[in-house]
Design an enzyme around this catalytic site. Sequence first.
Site, PDB file in Angstrom:
ATOM      1  CG  HIS A 121     -15.153   6.611  35.876  1.00  0.00           C
ATOM      2  ND1 HIS A 121     -15.313   7.225  34.664  1.00  0.00           N
ATOM      3  CD2 HIS A 121     -14.120   7.234  36.474  1.00  0.00           C
ATOM      4  CE1 HIS A 121     -14.399   8.174  34.523  1.00  0.00           C
ATOM      5  NE2 HIS A 121     -13.659   8.203  35.613  1.00  0.00           N
ATOM      6  CE  LYS A 175     -22.606   1.261  23.142  1.00  0.00           C
ATOM      7  NZ  LYS A 175     -22.518   2.539  23.814  1.00  0.00           N
ATOM      8  NE  ARG A 176     -13.953  -4.267  26.638  1.00  0.00           N
ATOM      9  CZ  ARG A 176     -12.890  -4.538  27.387  1.00  0.00           C
ATOM     10  NH1 ARG A 176     -11.918  -3.660  27.520  1.00  0.00           N
ATOM     11  NH2 ARG A 176     -12.784  -5.692  28.006  1.00  0.00           N
ATOM     12  CE  LYS A 236     -20.008  -0.541  27.835  1.00  0.00           C
ATOM     13  NZ  LYS A 236     -20.143   0.928  27.618  1.00  0.00           N
ATOM     14  CB  THR A 272     -17.474   9.114  25.823  1.00  0.00           C
ATOM     15  OG1 THR A 272     -16.803   7.851  25.809  1.00  0.00           O
ATOM     16  CG2 THR A 272     -17.340   9.760  27.186  1.00  0.00           C
ATOM     17  CE  LYS A 295     -15.401   8.527  21.811  1.00  0.00           C
ATOM     18  NZ  LYS A 295     -14.892   7.160  22.086  1.00  0.00           N
TER      19      LYS A 295
HETATM   20  C1  PLP Z   1     -15.274   6.235  22.997  1.00  0.00           C
HETATM   21  C2  PLP Z   1     -14.749   4.875  23.043  1.00  0.00           C
HETATM   22  C3  PLP Z   1     -15.265   3.954  23.948  1.00  0.00           C
HETATM   23  C4  PLP Z   1     -16.415   4.271  24.882  1.00  0.00           C
HETATM   24  O1  PLP Z   1     -17.615   3.846  24.263  1.00  0.00           O
HETATM   25  P1  PLP Z   1     -19.006   3.777  25.073  1.00  0.00           P
HETATM   26  O2  PLP Z   1     -19.989   3.457  24.021  1.00  0.00           O
HETATM   27  O3  PLP Z   1     -19.214   5.134  25.667  1.00  0.00           O
HETATM   28  O4  PLP Z   1     -18.843   2.703  26.085  1.00  0.00           O
HETATM   29  C5  PLP Z   1     -14.754   2.678  23.951  1.00  0.00           C
HETATM   30  N1  PLP Z   1     -13.756   2.319  23.121  1.00  0.00           N
HETATM   31  C6  PLP Z   1     -13.244   3.176  22.223  1.00  0.00           C
HETATM   32  C7  PLP Z   1     -12.169   2.718  21.307  1.00  0.00           C
HETATM   33  C8  PLP Z   1     -13.708   4.484  22.156  1.00  0.00           C
HETATM   34  O5  PLP Z   1     -13.183   5.338  21.276  1.00  0.00           O
END
Ligand code: PLP
Length: 862
Positions: free
Chosen positions: A401, A594-595, A600, A705, A709
Amino acid sequence: MSKLFDTQALGKPRRHVRSATGYFPETDATGKEKWPRGDEETWKAGLRSVDADVNDITKSIVHHIQTSLARQAYNIDNLGAYQATALAAREDLIINWNQTQMTYTRKQPKRAYYLSLEFLMGRTLDNALLNLGLKEKFETGLDKLGFTLEDVLDSERDAALGNGGLGRLAACYVDSGATCEIPLWGYGLRYHYGMFQQLIAPDGSQLEAPDPWLDNSNPWEIPRLDVTADVRFGGHAEKLDKGRGIWSGGQEVLAVAYDCPIPGSDTKSTNNIRFWSARPRRGFDLQSFNAGDYDRAVETSNSAANITNVLYPNDNHYAGKSLRLQQQYFWCAASLSDIMRRFKNTGQPISEFPNHVVIQLNDTHPTLAIPELMRILVDEEEVPWDDAWQIVTRTFAFTNHTVLPEALEKWPVSLFQQLLPRHLQIIYDLNWTFLQSVERKFPGDVDKMARMSLIEEGHGQQIRMANLAVLGSFKVNGVAELHSELVRTTILKDFVDFFGVDKFRNVTNGITPRRWLDQCNPALSNLITETLGSRAWLKDLYLLKGLLEHESDPTFQKKWAAAKANNKERLAKYIKNTLGVTVDSKAMFDIQVKRIHEYKRQSLNILGVIHRYLTIKAMSPEERTKVTPRVVLFAGKAAPGYWMAKLIIRLIVNVGKVINADPDAKGILTVLFLPDYSVSLAELLIPASDISEHISTAGTEASGTSNMKFCLNGGLLLGTVDGANIEIAEEVGEENVFFFGHLTPAVEELRYQHRYHPMPVEKKSPALAAVLEDIMSGRYGDASIWEPFVNTIRQGDYYLISDDFDSYLQAQKMVDEAYTKDPQQWIKKSIQTTAKMGKFSSDRAIMTYAEEIWNIETLKIN
Ligand SMILES: *Cc1c(COP(=O)(O)O)cnc(C)c1O
């Protein structure tokens, strides 16, 4: 030959072998099945009908209110109504679950197991009702009982047994496994405390509070108090002949199973995640108890239960805590013992194991399953070492990952010696044979051998979990094309040279369109269904292409824009209710959630925001009327020990405070940090975005991911040429994404330049220098607070903020222009984006695993 390889010795499948997941039916002389117990008609009449009408549903809810909760119309509230509704819906899930598991037991298909230390599930009720096709009936039923479905759904707590993308991926994959009718189970840990709750202090600091998600009880889990496994820690290991060993002594911990049914969409197929919970093996340590040492006796029992107490809150970062290693082994040992027991119930000889079982390792966290299966086969089943290794290496497949060095797991040998002495012996023995074969293939290449060794030498030896995972697996995959390529050419290059490139694959991540469009965005989902004429697109996402026929139809465009406006108003209402801030839902919504992590680059975003603010400040009131109004939203958690990430949150909050209070920026720029990012908050934010930011330093984001979305929901993407952004652009068309920044091949050279030929920011990007100066002016709080952050950019700038800043501003300018100059064209881009996102369904991803890695077939449940 070992007796375990002797089919004759084991004989035919046993009759009536009972396990928690089914039994083998007994047949009479004619081959007809015998009913196993009591009167068949009575049993069958006892099963509630699954095609319930509204009447059955209200009855069931009322029944649970009265007999499960012991409450009545007088004293039932939303939480109670939620609990009763969940219990009613759960009955349907369990009936399908039973049917599915019975079918697996009878047909004995090859099964896949997804081992993931994280499952970021979010809420379950809405998803369950949609998948069962019962949402409308429940809504009507609840209405009759004086509740709104919305309030009831909102009373559910998130199950947050994960950090971010990796845990959410596991949740999307089990959803797709059930929907695609694949015999797939998940195995995880039942943490008492999930992901911490994030609070933001008045000064902008992140505070963490525990997440006691089980406090209201969890209606979605089925305790299996009879399904247990003993897990040993410590003690000593003795070596016998032929690689065998004996492991004894130490402490035993009991693993108890809790099952969580995972319904497929529009199918009876209902899979399972088995979560393990730790219990002390013998309530008390009787010896200490008798010696009058009550405290010590209870301490033992506490330490055992501690193992599944809390989820580690690190994302993409290895911390090396002993309890974390205990979690990993506890979970691997319990899961393998369960898988082995189920396999043995089939009556097949052990040599058949890999034809019935495939285990996917979600990152290196479950790598201990490899030496554990070796231990079971060699020590307990007495399979010869080489035969056992054959079985092991035909059973496991590994998903990498990340290529970030700080995320690679390496456990001290000393810790293994103490907790897992037998596994350490097995790893040493495997390494010995392995390095000999490396030496044969690359004679004299000692550097290569040192790099490939399972053991890293140095101040205290360490076990390299990624190397072990690769060695023990028949396939290794990355999670997006670029990432898989980087895995092959950088961190695992030596292994590609050794094993050949065929072992290394790509499976680009995906997301479930059920949760990430149908459930979270009813406005758009209904429009799509109305336009395409059916809901078939939810199970074949490529059907979204049908929307392209309508992209230029003004009526359709209007409806499309109305759905987006509706979602923005829904979010604006939430912001008003939670933060008390009014945002203009007509403004462009620019979202990065995101985190929080330096790679990032939320930092790049907030620096860009400051630049925008300074630009506005320098304008005349007349010029300001021409600015495209923006609402910039951030959300995400920082690991509690990640000081710099927490400082970035603090900066975002304080910059927001200044801008939101400044009359010069009023109506044209609002900046907010929404606390406590979660799946449920994502479901609210994602449908409301006009543009979302995925701006990692090139080569650092494995896939991402949330980019998928957002695009599925018709939000456009502003991003770097990284991870799955690249494949999204390939699908939706580069004209529909806003790309910027340096490319992956340039990164290494730029970092070299930073180290050996640094150039002042003032020279590289005057715009950035002005922003940094503004931060240090004290406008957002004392300069001393921000100095460490500013220094990361001025000195070293590992994540290349200064290299990408001007290009980022350029891209933002193009976003502004595209949004303002031709709103109709923007809507068209949005339609095209959604329409071309078919590839990113997790159904496609899971079918790729099934066909290309697991060699497994779908199984229809009747
Ligand atoms: C999809 C999702 C992530 C992943 O987000 P990235 O932008 O791809 O790092 C993190 N937290 C939650 C709650 C999510 O639904």
